[in-house]
Design a protein around this motif. Structure first.
Motif, PDB file in Angstrom:
ATOM      1  N   HIS A  55      -2.984   9.213  18.418  1.00 20.25           N
ATOM      2  CA  HIS A  55      -4.395   9.438  18.710  1.00 20.25           C
ATOM      3  C   HIS A  55      -5.152   9.447  17.386  1.00 20.25           C
ATOM      4  O   HIS A  55      -4.638   9.894  16.363  1.00 20.25           O
ATOM      5  N   GLY A  56      -6.409   8.988  17.412  1.00 26.42           N
ATOM      6  CA  GLY A  56      -7.211   8.954  16.202  1.00 26.42           C
ATOM      7  C   GLY A  56      -7.072   7.637  15.473  1.00 26.42           C
ATOM      8  O   GLY A  56      -6.376   6.714  15.923  1.00 26.42           O
ATOM      9  N   THR A  57      -7.733   7.537  14.318  1.00 23.62           N
ATOM     10  CA  THR A  57      -7.757   6.275  13.583  1.00 23.62           C
ATOM     11  C   THR A  57      -7.526   6.491  12.087  1.00 23.62           C
ATOM     12  O   THR A  57      -7.809   7.562  11.552  1.00 23.62           O
ATOM     13  N   ILE A  58      -7.027   5.446  11.449  1.00 26.87           N
ATOM     14  CA  ILE A  58      -6.926   5.380   9.995  1.00 26.87           C
ATOM     15  C   ILE A  58      -7.551   4.071   9.558  1.00 26.87           C
ATOM     16  O   ILE A  58      -7.219   3.004  10.094  1.00 26.87           O
ATOM     17  N   ASP A  59      -8.464   4.150   8.618  1.00 23.01           N
ATOM     18  CA  ASP A  59      -9.123   2.952   8.091  1.00 23.01           C
ATOM     19  C   ASP A  59      -8.905   2.900   6.581  1.00 23.01           C
ATOM     20  O   ASP A  59      -9.248   3.843   5.861  1.00 23.01           O
ATOM     21  N   VAL A  60      -8.332   1.803   6.105  1.00 19.09           N
ATOM     22  CA  VAL A  60      -8.117   1.590   4.676  1.00 19.09           C
ATOM     23  C   VAL A  60      -8.891   0.349   4.263  1.00 19.09           C
ATOM     24  O   VAL A  60      -8.443  -0.773   4.474  1.00 19.09           O
ATOM     25  N   ARG A  68      -0.318  -3.994   9.612  1.00 19.02           N
ATOM     26  CA  ARG A  68       0.490  -4.476   8.494  1.00 19.02           C
ATOM     27  C   ARG A  68       0.078  -5.884   8.043  1.00 19.02           C
ATOM     28  O   ARG A  68       0.904  -6.753   7.763  1.00 19.02           O
ATOM     29  N   GLN A  69      -1.226  -6.115   7.953  1.00 19.33           N
ATOM     30  CA  GLN A  69      -1.723  -7.413   7.515  1.00 19.33           C
ATOM     31  C   GLN A  69      -1.454  -7.619   6.025  1.00 19.33           C
ATOM     32  O   GLN A  69      -1.461  -6.661   5.235  1.00 19.33           O
ATOM     33  N   PRO A  70      -1.228  -8.871   5.594  1.00 25.51           N
ATOM     34  CA  PRO A  70      -0.923  -9.133   4.181  1.00 25.51           C
ATOM     35  C   PRO A  70      -1.965  -8.582   3.218  1.00 25.51           C
ATOM     36  O   PRO A  70      -1.631  -8.049   2.159  1.00 25.51           O
ATOM     37  N   GLY A  71      -3.241  -8.703   3.571  1.00 26.97           N
ATOM     38  CA  GLY A  71      -4.301  -8.197   2.706  1.00 26.97           C
ATOM     39  C   GLY A  71      -4.206  -6.694   2.510  1.00 26.97           C
ATOM     40  O   GLY A  71      -4.474  -6.177   1.415  1.00 26.97           O
ATOM     41  N   PHE A  72      -3.811  -6.002   3.559  1.00 27.40           N
ATOM     42  CA  PHE A  72      -3.625  -4.552   3.470  1.00 27.40           C
ATOM     43  C   PHE A  72      -2.395  -4.206   2.634  1.00 27.40           C
ATOM     44  O   PHE A  72      -2.445  -3.347   1.748  1.00 27.40           O
ATOM     45  N   LEU A  73      -1.290  -4.875   2.896  1.00 29.37           N
ATOM     46  CA  LEU A  73      -0.037  -4.562   2.209  1.00 29.37           C
ATOM     47  C   LEU A  73      -0.131  -4.791   0.705  1.00 29.37           C
ATOM     48  O   LEU A  73       0.528  -4.095  -0.074  1.00 29.37           O
ATOM     49  N   SER A  74      -0.957  -5.734   0.290  1.00 26.45           N
ATOM     50  CA  SER A  74      -1.107  -6.002  -1.139  1.00 26.45           C
ATOM     51  C   SER A  74      -1.932  -4.934  -1.848  1.00 26.45           C
ATOM     52  O   SER A  74      -1.956  -4.873  -3.074  1.00 26.45           O
ATOM     53  N   LYS A  75      -2.589  -4.077  -1.082  1.00 25.00           N
ATOM     54  CA  LYS A  75      -3.430  -3.020  -1.646  1.00 25.00           C
ATOM     55  C   LYS A  75      -2.675  -1.725  -1.915  1.00 25.00           C
ATOM     56  O   LYS A  75      -3.186  -0.848  -2.615  1.00 25.00           O
ATOM     57  N   LEU A  76      -1.485  -1.604  -1.351  1.00 27.13           N
ATOM     58  CA  LEU A  76      -0.850  -0.291  -1.284  1.00 27.13           C
ATOM     59  C   LEU A  76       0.620  -0.358  -1.669  1.00 27.13           C
ATOM     60  O   LEU A  76       1.320  -1.308  -1.319  1.00 27.13           O
ATOM     61  N   PHE A  77       1.079   0.666  -2.395  1.00 25.76           N
ATOM     62  CA  PHE A  77       2.498   0.790  -2.711  1.00 25.76           C
ATOM     63  C   PHE A  77       2.919   2.223  -2.400  1.00 25.76           C
ATOM     64  O   PHE A  77       2.251   3.178  -2.812  1.00 25.76           O
ATOM     65  N   TYR A  78       4.030   2.350  -1.684  1.00 28.67           N
ATOM     66  CA  TYR A  78       4.515   3.659  -1.231  1.00 28.67           C
ATOM     67  C   TYR A  78       5.942   3.878  -1.733  1.00 28.67           C
ATOM     68  O   TYR A  78       6.810   3.031  -1.536  1.00 28.67           O
ATOM     69  N   ILE A  79       6.168   5.022  -2.377  1.00 29.85           N
ATOM     70  CA  ILE A  79       7.515   5.408  -2.795  1.00 29.85           C
ATOM     71  C   ILE A  79       7.932   6.629  -1.986  1.00 29.85           C
ATOM     72  O   ILE A  79       7.395   7.724  -2.185  1.00 29.85           O
ATOM     73  N   PRO A  80       8.888   6.472  -1.071  1.00 30.54           N
ATOM     74  CA  PRO A  80       9.342   7.631  -0.295  1.00 30.54           C
ATOM     75  C   PRO A  80      10.204   8.549  -1.147  1.00 30.54           C
ATOM     76  O   PRO A  80      10.745   8.153  -2.188  1.00 30.54           O
ATOM     77  N   GLU A  81      10.344   9.772  -0.692  1.00 29.65           N
ATOM     78  CA  GLU A  81      11.141  10.751  -1.434  1.00 29.65           C
ATOM     79  C   GLU A  81      12.591  10.305  -1.565  1.00 29.65           C
ATOM     80  O   GLU A  81      13.217  10.493  -2.606  1.00 29.65           O
ATOM     81  N   ASP A  82      13.124   9.678  -0.518  1.00 30.13           N
ATOM     82  CA  ASP A  82      14.540   9.325  -0.478  1.00 30.13           C
ATOM     83  C   ASP A  82      14.780   7.851  -0.802  1.00 30.13           C
ATOM     84  O   ASP A  82      15.685   7.224  -0.250  1.00 30.13           O
ATOM     85  N   PHE A  83      13.994   7.278  -1.698  1.00 32.11           N
ATOM     86  CA  PHE A  83      14.143   5.868  -2.054  1.00 32.11           C
ATOM     87  C   PHE A  83      15.554   5.585  -2.574  1.00 32.11           C
ATOM     88  O   PHE A  83      16.036   6.240  -3.491  1.00 32.11           O
ATOM     89  N   GLU A  84      16.212   4.588  -1.964  1.00 33.50           N
ATOM     90  CA  GLU A  84      17.570   4.220  -2.358  1.00 33.50           C
ATOM     91  C   GLU A  84      17.580   2.938  -3.189  1.00 33.50           C
ATOM     92  O   GLU A  84      18.265   2.844  -4.196  1.00 33.50           O
ATOM     93  N   GLY A  85      16.842   1.946  -2.748  1.00 26.82           N
ATOM     94  CA  GLY A  85      16.832   0.661  -3.448  1.00 26.82           C
ATOM     95  C   GLY A  85      17.925  -0.254  -2.932  1.00 26.82           C
ATOM     96  O   GLY A  85      18.984   0.209  -2.500  1.00 26.82           O
ATOM     97  N   PRO A  86      17.697  -1.555  -2.988  1.00 27.95           N
ATOM     98  CA  PRO A  86      18.678  -2.521  -2.486  1.00 27.95           C
ATOM     99  C   PRO A  86      19.787  -2.778  -3.506  1.00 27.95           C
ATOM    100  O   PRO A  86      19.707  -2.356  -4.658  1.00 27.95           O
TER     101      PRO A  86
END
Length: 266
Positions: A55-60, A68-86
């Motif tokens: 419920h509700g909205t998020i606008d970026v 998950r549009q390409p234009g949106f994804l190129s604006k943002l970088f997220y590092i989770p607490e449990d980042f493992e890496g490939p």
């Protein structure tokens, strides 16, 4: 700017976030605080579009994260607490994702790797938690995204690395960037954040700039607290306290004390 309006989200019928509204403006480093289980990591995943709002909205900047549009994804970088890496080298991982970020700065990345003393030929799967964190923080900063979300970024870092982290984030900030840091290690970011948000499941308990907080409150350490103290925490040989700032003089903010005071009023 990120605008969150009347946001609710839950797992298995139990709400983690319930009717939350707030904004994250450009040119600020936010300290996102809250007790375990209030939904800080969930909020990050919603902002990234890894979870879909109930419920509700998020606008970026006009984008809905869940698409998950390409234009949106190129604006943002997220590092989770449990980042493992490939299971690839740090160098190849950075080279593989760089084309998706139009503001990527290769020279900055080399500088950051050098400052953090990172062996770029090693695979993420061979690194300790602290080493993985240092590597991905460098990569995230070098991608130069408008929004950077860091979930417990100093976990696993030693004391020198925490200092280097603060220097790097401060250097990376500009008026067009927004950095949101969710952490329990408030001492690690006390001199870095310029806006503090304290989250609860059903409310944003505090959403103010550090400057406004310092104008409103006085943070002191003394042998005894005055009668008009708003909140007092005893310590060895004295106490720490918060009082109204009647003199208008600025005092150094104590985020941990502030957090405990705000939560005591719930």
């Amino acid at each position: 700017m990120i605008e969150v309006k009347n946001l609710s989200f839950g797992y298995s019928g139990t709400y983690v976030l319930d009717n939350i509204s707030t904004t994250f403006e450009q040119g600020r480093v936010y300290g996102l605080l809250g007790a375990n289980g209030v939904g800080k990591s969930t909020l990050f995943k919603l902002l990234c579009g890894l979870l879909t709002t109930k419920h509700g909205t998020i606008d970026v900047d006009g984008y809905s994260p869940s698409l998950r549009q390409p234009g949106f994804l190129s604006k943002l970088f997220y590092i989770p607490e449990d980042f493992e890496g490939p299971a690839v080298s740090i160098k190849n991982y950075a080279a593989g994702i760089a084309p998706f970020y139009p503001n990527y700065d290769e020279e900055l990345l080399r500088t950051l790797f050098n400052d953090f003393e990172i062996d770029i030929n090693r695979k993420f799967t061979t690194l300790s938690l602290g080493q993985r964190k240092r590597a991905i923080i460098c990569i995230a900063l070098a991608m130069n995204t408008e929004y950077l979300l860091l979930d417990e970024p100093t976990n696993g870092l030693d004391i020198p690395s925490k200092l280097e982290f603060r220097k790097m984030v401060a250097k990376a900030m500009d008026e067009n960037r927004t950095i949101i840091i969710s952490t329990h290690q408030v001492k690690d970011v006390e001199n870095l954040v310029d806006h503090i948000m304290i989250l609860d499941k059903r409310a944003v308990l505090l959403d103010k700039s550090v400057a406004d907080i310092q104008n409103e409150y006085r943070f002191e350490v003394s042998a005894t607290a005055p009668e008009d103290a708003l909140f007092v925490e005893p310590g060895l040989g004295g106490c720490s306290y918060i009082a109204e700032n009647k003199s208008g003089e600025e005092s150094r903010i104590n985020i941990e004390l502030l957090f405990n005071y705000i939560n005591s009023k719930k």
